[in-house]
Design a protein around this motif. Structure first.
Motif, short mmCIF file in Angstrom:
data_model
loop_
_atom_site.label_atom_id
_atom_site.label_comp_id
_atom_site.label_asym_id
_atom_site.label_seq_id
_atom_site.Cartn_x
_atom_site.Cartn_y
_atom_site.Cartn_z
N ASP A 72 -17.58 26.22 -0.95
CA ASP A 72 -18.48 27.32 -0.57
C ASP A 72 -19.23 26.94 0.71
OD1 ASP A 72 -20.12 29.49 -0.39
OD2 ASP A 72 -21.38 28.98 -2.11
N PRO A 73 -18.92 27.61 1.84
CA PRO A 73 -19.57 27.26 3.11
C PRO A 73 -20.94 27.91 3.31
CG PRO A 73 -17.93 28.94 3.51
CD PRO A 73 -17.87 28.63 2.03
N THR A 74 -21.48 28.52 2.24
CA THR A 74 -22.80 29.15 2.35
C THR A 74 -23.88 28.07 2.47
OG1 THR A 74 -22.04 30.95 0.93
CG2 THR A 74 -24.41 30.76 1.28
N PRO A 75 -24.78 28.18 3.43
CA PRO A 75 -25.85 27.17 3.57
C PRO A 75 -26.70 27.10 2.31
CG PRO A 75 -25.76 28.58 5.51
CD PRO A 75 -24.85 29.20 4.49
N GLU A 76 -27.12 25.89 1.97
CA GLU A 76 -27.96 25.70 0.79
C GLU A 76 -29.34 26.35 1.02
OE1 GLU A 76 -27.85 21.94 -1.68
OE2 GLU A 76 -29.76 21.70 -0.66
N PRO A 77 -29.83 27.12 0.05
CA PRO A 77 -31.14 27.76 0.24
C PRO A 77 -32.27 26.73 0.30
CG PRO A 77 -30.36 28.05 -2.02
CD PRO A 77 -29.23 27.45 -1.25
N LEU A 78 -33.36 27.14 0.94
CA LEU A 78 -34.52 26.25 1.06
C LEU A 78 -35.18 26.03 -0.29
CD1 LEU A 78 -36.18 27.83 4.23
CD2 LEU A 78 -34.95 25.66 4.14
N THR A 79 -35.75 24.85 -0.47
CA THR A 79 -36.53 24.61 -1.68
C THR A 79 -37.81 25.44 -1.62
OG1 THR A 79 -37.74 22.76 -0.68
CG2 THR A 79 -35.65 22.25 -1.79
N PHE A 80 -38.53 25.49 -2.74
CA PHE A 80 -39.74 26.31 -2.82
C PHE A 80 -40.76 25.93 -1.74
CE2 PHE A 80 -44.07 26.85 -4.54
CZ PHE A 80 -44.10 28.24 -4.65
N ALA A 103 -17.66 27.27 15.10
CA ALA A 103 -18.77 27.28 16.07
C ALA A 103 -19.83 28.28 15.62
CB ALA A 103 -18.24 27.65 17.45
N GLY A 104 -21.08 27.87 15.74
CA GLY A 104 -22.19 28.74 15.34
C GLY A 104 -22.77 28.39 13.99
N THR A 105 -22.16 27.45 13.26
CA THR A 105 -22.69 27.03 11.96
C THR A 105 -23.97 26.22 12.17
OG1 THR A 105 -20.42 26.86 11.11
CG2 THR A 105 -22.17 25.84 9.80
N VAL A 106 -25.01 26.59 11.45
CA VAL A 106 -26.29 25.87 11.54
C VAL A 106 -26.34 24.84 10.42
CG1 VAL A 106 -28.81 26.06 11.52
CG2 VAL A 106 -27.43 27.88 12.55
N VAL A 107 -26.57 23.59 10.79
CA VAL A 107 -26.61 22.50 9.80
C VAL A 107 -27.91 21.73 9.94
CG1 VAL A 107 -24.10 22.25 9.74
CG2 VAL A 107 -25.43 20.95 11.42
N ARG A 108 -28.25 20.99 8.89
CA ARG A 108 -29.39 20.09 8.95
C ARG A 108 -28.96 18.77 9.58
NH1 ARG A 108 -31.21 20.31 2.92
NH2 ARG A 108 -31.90 18.20 3.38
N SER A 137 -23.30 12.02 14.30
CA SER A 137 -24.47 12.63 13.67
C SER A 137 -24.16 12.94 12.22
CB SER A 137 -24.87 13.92 14.39
OG SER A 137 -25.31 13.65 15.70
N GLU A 138 -25.12 12.60 11.35
CA GLU A 138 -24.97 12.93 9.93
C GLU A 138 -25.55 14.32 9.70
OE1 GLU A 138 -25.84 11.04 5.50
OE2 GLU A 138 -26.97 10.33 7.25
N ILE A 139 -24.75 15.21 9.11
CA ILE A 139 -25.17 16.59 8.91
C ILE A 139 -25.09 16.98 7.44
CG2 ILE A 139 -24.42 17.26 11.24
CD1 ILE A 139 -21.99 18.68 9.77
N TYR A 140 -25.76 18.10 7.13
CA TYR A 140 -25.75 18.61 5.76
C TYR A 140 -25.83 20.13 5.81
CZ TYR A 140 -26.97 19.21 0.82
OH TYR A 140 -26.98 19.59 -0.51
N LEU A 141 -24.85 20.77 5.17
CA LEU A 141 -24.86 22.23 5.02
C LEU A 141 -25.13 22.59 3.57
CD1 LEU A 141 -24.36 25.04 6.35
CD2 LEU A 141 -21.96 24.78 5.70
N ASN A 142 -24.40 21.97 2.68
CA ASN A 142 -24.61 22.06 1.24
C ASN A 142 -23.90 20.87 0.59
OD1 ASN A 142 -21.85 22.74 0.95
ND2 ASN A 142 -22.31 24.92 1.21
N ALA A 143 -23.83 20.87 -0.72
CA ALA A 143 -23.24 19.71 -1.41
C ALA A 143 -21.77 19.47 -1.04
CB ALA A 143 -23.37 19.90 -2.92
#
Length: 288
Positions: A131-139, A242-247, A262-268
């Motif tokens: 699932d390439p959906t970005p992980e939602p923000l925590t509270f 291209a255009g994917t936003v990652v942490r 660079s170490e990145i994170y989109l979701n698990a």
């Protein structure tokens, strides 16, 4: 009286030189403003004609000469989007919102472009259970970003207003003899002091998020994610478009290979290492 005449001529000459300097300075400002306006009009004209690459070049020159602004980054995002470069489009929309979180046009265009990027990422998955959906923000992160969406200037102004009101309440408490008004001044000063502190904290959080380099945009298509900072390591998940936003989590310099990772994170599913040359951190140059 030759001495007195000489002094008068010297004074007049000094005044004339000062006037000439003022005129030259004003002339310089007029020329600079005229050139800036001309560059902006030329870029707008090129964009309207569909000459997006020329418009991009002109707006980039304007940024170098006149400095950055939310509007210029927004214009660049539109031009890159039209030119078929979603990576640069998302990057510039993000920069625009760094400078002005209330730019609704940039928000809408960013949302639209990110939806297209998500579709492109989904097409890369194939029959893998990813699932390439970005992980939602925590509270707490959601609250922090909500505070930052109003901008640090907004919270700074509220801090100043609360502080001035607090000082007014202190003046009432100290100088007014009426007991009722003194109570209002005392408790009002206490409440406004706490509000000033809270507003200052919000301004600090907003500024920290604005200046942080924790987000990056994938600039190339089909960027592979590796388990470790080496092309010899195992690939993780599917390639990113291209255009994917990652942490952005960290950076590693491979001195032997002469390459930075660079170490990145989109979701698990999408977490690992990519060459630093394939992404660009979101950072508006005017924010320090």
């Amino acid at each position: 009286m030759p001495g007195r005449t000489g002094r008068t001529v010297c004074k007049s000459s000094s005044g004339l030189s000062y006037s000439m300097l003022k005129c030259l300075f004003l002339l310089y400002l007029c020329i600079f403003a005229s050139l800036s306006l001309s560059a902006a009009e030329n870029a707008d004209s090129a964009y309207a004609k569909g000459d997006y690459l020329n418009a991009i070049s002109l707006w980039q020159r304007q940024i170098k000469s006149a400095g950055v602004s939310s509007e210029l980054f927004y214009n660049l995002g539109n031009a890159y989007s039209k030119a078929g470069n979603p990576g640069a489009a998302v990057l510039n929309y993000k920069k625009s919102l760094k400078l002005n979180p209330n730019n609704s046009d940039a928000k809408n265009n960013l949302r639209y472009t990110e939806a297209l990027v998500l579709v492109a990422n989904e097409s890369q998955v194939g029959d893998k259970t990813l699932d390439p959906t970005p992980e939602p923000l925590t509270f707490f992160n959601a609250i922090s970003h909500g505070i930052a969406s109003l901008g640090s200037n907004f919270w700074a102004i509220l801090t100043i207003v609360c502080f001035l009101l607090m000082m007014s309440a202190v003046v009432i408490y100290v100088f007014v003899k009426n007991v009722r008004f003194r109570k209002i001044g005392f408790f009002g000063a206490g409440i406004l002091f706490l509000m000033s502190g809270a507003m200052y904290a919000c301004a600090y959080v907003s500024r920290s998020i604005q200046t942080a380099r924790t987000e990056a945009v994938v600039m190339d298509n089909d960027v592979a994610i590796y388990a470790s900072p080496s092309v010899k390591s195992k690939k993780v998940a599917a390639p990113l478009s291209a255009g994917t936003v990652v942490r952005l989590l960290g950076v590693h310099n491979d001195k032997n290979a002469g390459e930075e990772w660079s170490e990145i994170y989109l979701n698990a599913d999408y977490a690992g290492w990519v060459p630093s040359s394939s992404i660009e951190a979101v950072s508006a140059d005017c924010i320090r």
